[in-house]
Structure formats: structure tokens, C-alpha cells
Write an enzyme that holds these catalytic residues in place. Structure first.
Site, short mmCIF file in Angstrom:
data_model
loop_
_atom_site.label_atom_id
_atom_site.label_comp_id
_atom_site.label_asym_id
_atom_site.label_seq_id
_atom_site.Cartn_x
_atom_site.Cartn_y
_atom_site.Cartn_z
N ARG A 69 0.64 -0.89 -0.18
CA ARG A 69 0.12 0.15 -0.09
C ARG A 69 1.00 1.14 0.17
O ARG A 69 0.09 2.10 -0.06
CB ARG A 69 -0.90 0.30 1.32
CG ARG A 69 -1.78 -0.92 0.60
CD ARG A 69 -3.27 -0.29 1.98
NE ARG A 69 -3.90 0.77 1.89
CZ ARG A 69 -4.46 1.19 3.35
NH1 ARG A 69 -4.76 0.20 4.43
NH2 ARG A 69 -4.90 2.57 3.40
N LYS A 70 2.20 1.26 -0.36
CA LYS A 70 2.97 2.36 0.62
C LYS A 70 3.25 2.96 -1.41
O LYS A 70 3.44 2.98 -1.86
CB LYS A 70 4.50 2.09 1.00
CG LYS A 70 4.23 1.23 2.11
CD LYS A 70 3.63 2.03 2.69
CE LYS A 70 2.87 2.06 4.54
NZ LYS A 70 2.49 0.57 5.18
#
Length: 378
Positions: free
Chosen positions: A186-187
Site C-alpha cells: 500500500r505504500k
């Protein structure tokens, strides 16, 4: 309108193309797939981008936080002040060292630790502060660093979400004694899993690197010697090594980091425009002294609106959303006696909306229309 489906509007979706495949193939063809030259290359790219002396690649950001605290000699009997509104990996890293996390409430606008509440939590046992740059917006580092300096405390920046973010022109993760980044899916850039510890302090880098490989000489370093080098195990270290396969993905992703950040900012502006016109939900506040990277786009619903119900309703519309993150002090594992009412309030009202590099403007438009319909019916 066409019925949306979950595979069309997920919460997040990492972006890969041929570059990642090419870098992985180079590693596979080389025959060296464990920690080796590609990890060194990845570390060099991150260190160069941030302008720091040292970068140590590890398996995830939790490992980076753990190593950072160990390198600062945090241990049993010590206390570490931790921003309360964060994924529990932050507090867990303190527990791994045998120390106690003491949670500090947040500024409800930025979701970051409130510097005005830090000093009242400092005791004779306090050794360090962990500010979290929540969702890619840097915390108020000038005030935090001043408090740390006044009380002789170390500062470990949890910059898991903030690679490329800036505070008054300075890169997140480079202002304290040590910074820790995540490359989770998710980064801003991802290697699937992965993390990085960065610092300008030679002592922290050396100890962290040593403890990340069982407290022994790294295999790649031994391979570069023309003599037999039999490692000695001088400390209880950990198997926190990043592989060259993982680093290969990171190398390709780093080349596009600035492009990814710019795209996320553009998408966030589109979201802002829509949310300004939708009653019952408020766009995220951005401090004028920072340049965020929007790891997530996290809004808040008005008091009285059931956030969990809204998430479930959107799922039924084919749109994946999620809570923001956690109020750490209420998690049973910590047995905390702290009270962080602002963090708890944001925990109950925050909602992460879809945001990823290849999300289309028209998809945001469609989700916004559905949000407006749902909230307007209340």
C-alpha cells in the site's frame, strides 16, 4: 450508471511494468538471489534520494523500527513515547525491545502526534520519541526535535508512509536520529514487503546492519574477500535481511518515485474538489509547512455517521474503502492506561478512499457520486 464491481475500484493497487521484470531477471540470471549487490544498489538509491549517509534494507518497516531502537540501546525498563494513531507495528517494536510504549494523543487535523502533549508524558524512564508521519504527511518535526533536545531524547521517525514527503524542505525520515520506511503493497513504492532504516549516524547504521544479519559478518561481504572468513556471532541478532529479488523490484520502483508522488497528489486534488461539495464527510487537512505524498487518502465522516456502516455500504456498491489506522492505546496487547481521546475519535470516523497510481479521474467521479447519494440519504 454501470454497476461498479470490486475489481474496478479497489482501495489500492500497486503499479508494476516491464522494468520490474527486467530487474528481477538480472538477479535471477546472476545466480545471487539472497542479500547481495542488488540490495546495495537499492540502498544507494534510497540514501542518495534522501541525502543521508546510510541506508539499511530489511524485511519490513517493523524490523527497521526494531533495529533502530536496539541501535539506540533501548531495553527493559525504558519508555518510548509513541504517536497513538498508528498501525500497531510502531508500538510492537518498542515491546520487542522489552521497553514500554507510552502513547501520546494527536492533532486531530493532521492525525500526527501533538507536540503540545509530549512533555507531560516524559518521565525519568523516557528514552526516545517515535513520531509517525501519518499517511505520508510529516509530523511537526521542529517542535518535536526541540523537545527531544531539551530532554536528551532520541527521535526515531516512523516514516513508513512518507518516502518523498517533506517538512519545511527536509525529507521525512532524515530529521531525527534515524528514520524507518516501508515498501508494503500500500505504500508509495512497493517491493511487496520490505523496509529501510536510514541515518547519518555511523554508530546506528553499523549496529543495525550487524543485528539485521544474526549479529554476524554479512555473506556478501565475505564473498568479496580473497581469504577464508569464518564469521563470529557476537550478538543475538535477527534474520532481517532483504533479498536481491526484493531489492530488484525496489530499484525499478525508485526510478519512478517522483512520478508516482506527483500522480497521487493530482488524484488527491480531485478527491478534495469532490469532498468539498459532499455533506457529511471532510477532506484531509494538509499543514502548509509540508509536502505530503498521500500514501492513503483518509477523510473523516461527521460525528453521528456510522463509518463502519458506510464502509460496508460502499462494498455493496463495488467500492473498497477501509478504516484509516488504529488507536493504539485501546489495543489489548498494550494494556495501556493512557487516554487519547482525539486518536480514538479519528479511529472511529476516518475512512480511506481509493487512491493508487492508475486510478482514473472518472472512477473518482463515480465513487464521489455514490458517496454523495449515500450520505445525502441520511
Amino acid at each position: 450508471m454501470e454497476q461498479l464491481t470490486m475489481d474496478k475500484i479497489p482501495l489500492t493497487r500497486p503499479y508494476f511494468d516491464q522494468e520490474e521484470l527486467d530487474e528481477i531477471k538480472k538477479v535471477l540470471d546472476s545466480g545471487w538471489v539472497a542479500q547481495g549487490p542488488k540490495v546495495k544498489e537499492f540502498e544507494g538509491m534510497v540514501a542518495g534520494y534522501l541525502g543521508v549517509r546510510h541506508a539499511v534494507a530489511v524485511t519490513n518497516c517493523t524490523a527497521a523500527l526494531h533495529l533502530a531502537l536496539l541501535a539506540l540501546d533501548i531495553g527493559p525498563g525504558d519508555e518510548v513515547l509513541v504517536a497513538d494513531y498508528t498501525f500497531p507495528a510502531t508500538g510492537h517494536a518498542v515491546l520487542y525491545c522489552g521497553a514500554r510504549p507510552v502513547f501520546v494523543d494527536i492533532d486531530p487535523r493532521t492525525y500526527n502526534i501533538d507536540p503540545g502533549l509530549i512533555e507531560e508524558k516524559i518521565t525519568s524512564k523516557t528514552r526516545a520519541i517515535i513520531p509517525v508521519h501519518t499517511f505520508g504527511q510529516p509530523a511537526a518535526m521542529d517542535a518535536i526535535l526541540q523537545i527531544a533536545n531539551d530532554h536528551n531524547l532520541a527521535v526515531v521517525e516512523d516514516a513508513a508512509c512518507a518516502l518523498g514527503a517533506r517538512y519545511r524542505g527536509r525529507c521525512a525520515g532524515t530529521m531525527g536520529d534515524v528514520g524507518c520506511f516501508s515498501f508494503h503493497a500500500r505504500k508509495g513504492i512497493t517491493t511487496g514487503e520490505g523496509g529501510m532504516l536510514v541515518t547519518d549516524r555511523d554508530d546506528i547504521a553499523a549496529k543495525a546492519r550487524h543485528l539485521a544479519v544474526f549479529g554476524m559478518t554479512a555473506a556478501w561481504d565475505r564473498e568479496q574477500s580473497d581469504r577464508l572468513v569464518i564469521p563470529r556471532f557476537t550478538d543475538v541478532g535477527y534474520n532481517y535481511k532483504m533479498s536481491d529479488i526484493t531489492a530488484a523490484v525496489g530499484v525499478a520502483q525508485m526510478r519512478r518515485l517522483d512520478t508516482f508522488i506527483e500522480r497521487r497528489r493530482e488524484l488527491a486534488q480531485i478527491w478534495d474538489t469532490h469532498l468539498d461539495d459532499i455533506a457529511g464527510i471532510t477532506k484531509p487537512y494538509i499543514d502548509p509547512s509540508v509536502s505530503p505524498v498521500y500514501q492513503s487518502y483518509v477523510a473523516t465522516v461527521d460525528p453521528g455517521i456510522d463509518r463502519d456502516w458506510l464502509i460496508e455500504t460502499l462494498i455493496n456498491e463495488g467500492i473498497q474503502t477501509q478504516i484509516g489506522t488504529y488507536a493504539s492505546h485501546i489495543q489489548p496487547v498494550y494494556r495501556s492506561q493512557e487516554r487519547c481521546s482525539r486518536s480514538l475519535d479519528i479511529y472511529c470516523r476516518a475512512i480511506a478512499l481509493p487512491l493508487y497510481v492508475n486510478l482514473r479521474y472518472e472512477e473518482i467521479d463515480a465513487v464521489a457520486q455514490i458517496l454523495e447519494r449515500i450520505l445525502g440519504a441520511l
